[in-house]
Design an enzyme around this catalytic site. Structure first.
Site, PDB file in Angstrom:
ATOM      1  CE1 TYR A   1      -3.147  -2.901   0.252  1.00  0.00           C
ATOM      2  CE2 TYR A   1      -3.494  -2.421   2.568  1.00  0.00           C
ATOM      3  CZ  TYR A   1      -3.776  -3.169   1.439  1.00  0.00           C
ATOM      4  OH  TYR A   1      -4.696  -4.189   1.527  1.00  0.00           O
TER       5      TYR A   1
ATOM      6  CG  LEU B   1     -18.793  -0.350   1.333  1.00  0.00           C
ATOM      7  CD1 LEU B   1     -18.511   1.100   1.688  1.00  0.00           C
ATOM      8  CD2 LEU B   1     -20.276  -0.658   1.511  1.00  0.00           C
TER       9      LEU B   1
END
Length: 350
Positions: A53, A240
């Site tokens: 990341y 999501l």
């Protein structure tokens, strides 16, 4: 906040896990500090990151998220024991991470030491293999014919997996990690590691994190059933659908600064006409329930049997607060049935 045991470990983790992949690109140090402090003040004790990341991954942002967390930890050393910190070693294929080398004993030792330095900590509570060395049916590669399992050299894979287990055990014995887990893996992967760990008296995986949401339920029922009976925590990521289930990308909308405005390593594979129809239907249903689409999607994941902790991410405090409220909701039988009808209408929209 409610808590669950992290698989066969001795750790209790909050039902919400704070994801961090936007920190270092869409979010800066101040944003991350604010999110971490708010999460801890609301009972979250579980935080997930990775050496890869920020996301979308690039050479420029590699390791930035761990550094941001490390900066926070350096200023809050008294809170380290309150946090169950998870990170991941990147799999092969990215030239700027150890030349694209696959996971091995050598890369595990190197990666753990580098993550510990960036994170400003002496140990990582849960260290995960971000993706396996073999091809796996993830990131939209789950349709028949996209991954050819019979091409895998089983004996080579078993040898590599045993080597990985031995290196992870060394890190545990040296106090650098407490437990280890998988990510973007399969039922065969889980069970093979469990068998090898048992045969060689090595630490077994305590968790797996895979994508799981209303648009992508391929782990139900078989992999999740396996997790329940083998005492492996199931940690859904992207609950999501990379933001799709908020409704903000309907009909091609691209809000400024949103994730889908960035170039994606695997493309916008969730953005299909069928997904667009599904999201519209879910948004309408959430409106009938009197909650936001994001809250409905998160509440649904939280109530799936076998889910241990849901990994959520946010680029704003407003999003974080909205998402956390979802875990105070309980969808009743009628609401679950209504969602189930849509799941049957749109079982695999991407």
């Amino acid at each position: 906040m409610q808590f669950s045991r992290l698989g066969s470990s001795t750790l209790d983790v909050s039902r919400v896990c704070l994801g961090s992949m936007t920190w270092g690109l869409q979010n800066n140090q101040h944003d991350a500090d604010e999110q971490i402090n708010y999460a801890l003040s609301h009972g979250i004790n579980f935080m997930d990151t990775a050496e890869l990341y920020a996301v979308p991954p690039s050479e420029d942002t590699y390791g930035e998220t761990e550094k941001i967390i490390g900066n926070w930890l350096a200023r809050h050393q008294e809170k380290r024991q309150q946090v169950v910190l998870a990170s991941k070693i990147a799999g092969g294929g990215l030239r700027w991470i150890r030349g694209g080398a696959p996971i091995s004993a050598k890369t595990i030792i190197e990666a753990v030491d580098a993550s510990l330095q960036r994170l400003n900590t002496d140990y990582i509570d849960l260290y995960q293999l971000h993706w396996p060395n073999r091809n796996s049916p993830h990131f939209a590669n789950h349709w028949p014919g996209m991954v050819k399992f019979s091409d895998v050299d089983r004996e080579q894979q078993l040898s590599e997996m045993l080597e990985i287990l031995q290196a992870l055990q060394t890190c545990i014995d040296n106090g650098k990690i407490r437990h280890w887990g998988l990510s973007d893996d399969t039922t065969w992967g889980i069970n093979t590691y469990l068998r090898l760990a048992s045969e060689h008296n090595l630490a077994k995986p305590v968790a797996i994190q895979n994508e799981f949401n209303l648009l992508h339920t391929k782990d139900w029922p078989y992999l999740i059933e396996n997790c329940i009976h083998e005492d492996v925590a199931y940690l859904p990521w992207s609950p999501l659908g990379a933001g799709a289930l908020t409704g903000k990308y309907i009909d091609g909308a691209r809000p400024e600064g949103s994730r889908w405005t960035y170039v994606q390593r695997n493309g916008l594979f969730r953005d299909t006409p069928h997904s667009n129809q599904a999201v519209k239907a879910y948004v309408q249903l959430a409106q009938q329930f009197g909650i936001t689409p994001a809250q409905m999607a998160l509440a649904w994941v939280n109530q799936v049997d076998g889910v241990t902790s849901t990994i959520i991410g946010a680029t704003s405090m407003a999003q974080l607060k909205e998402n956390l409220q979802a875990f105070e909701l309980t969808l009743d039988d009628a609401q679950q049935a209504a969602i189930g009808e849509l799941l049957q209408r749109f079982p695999s929209p991407f």
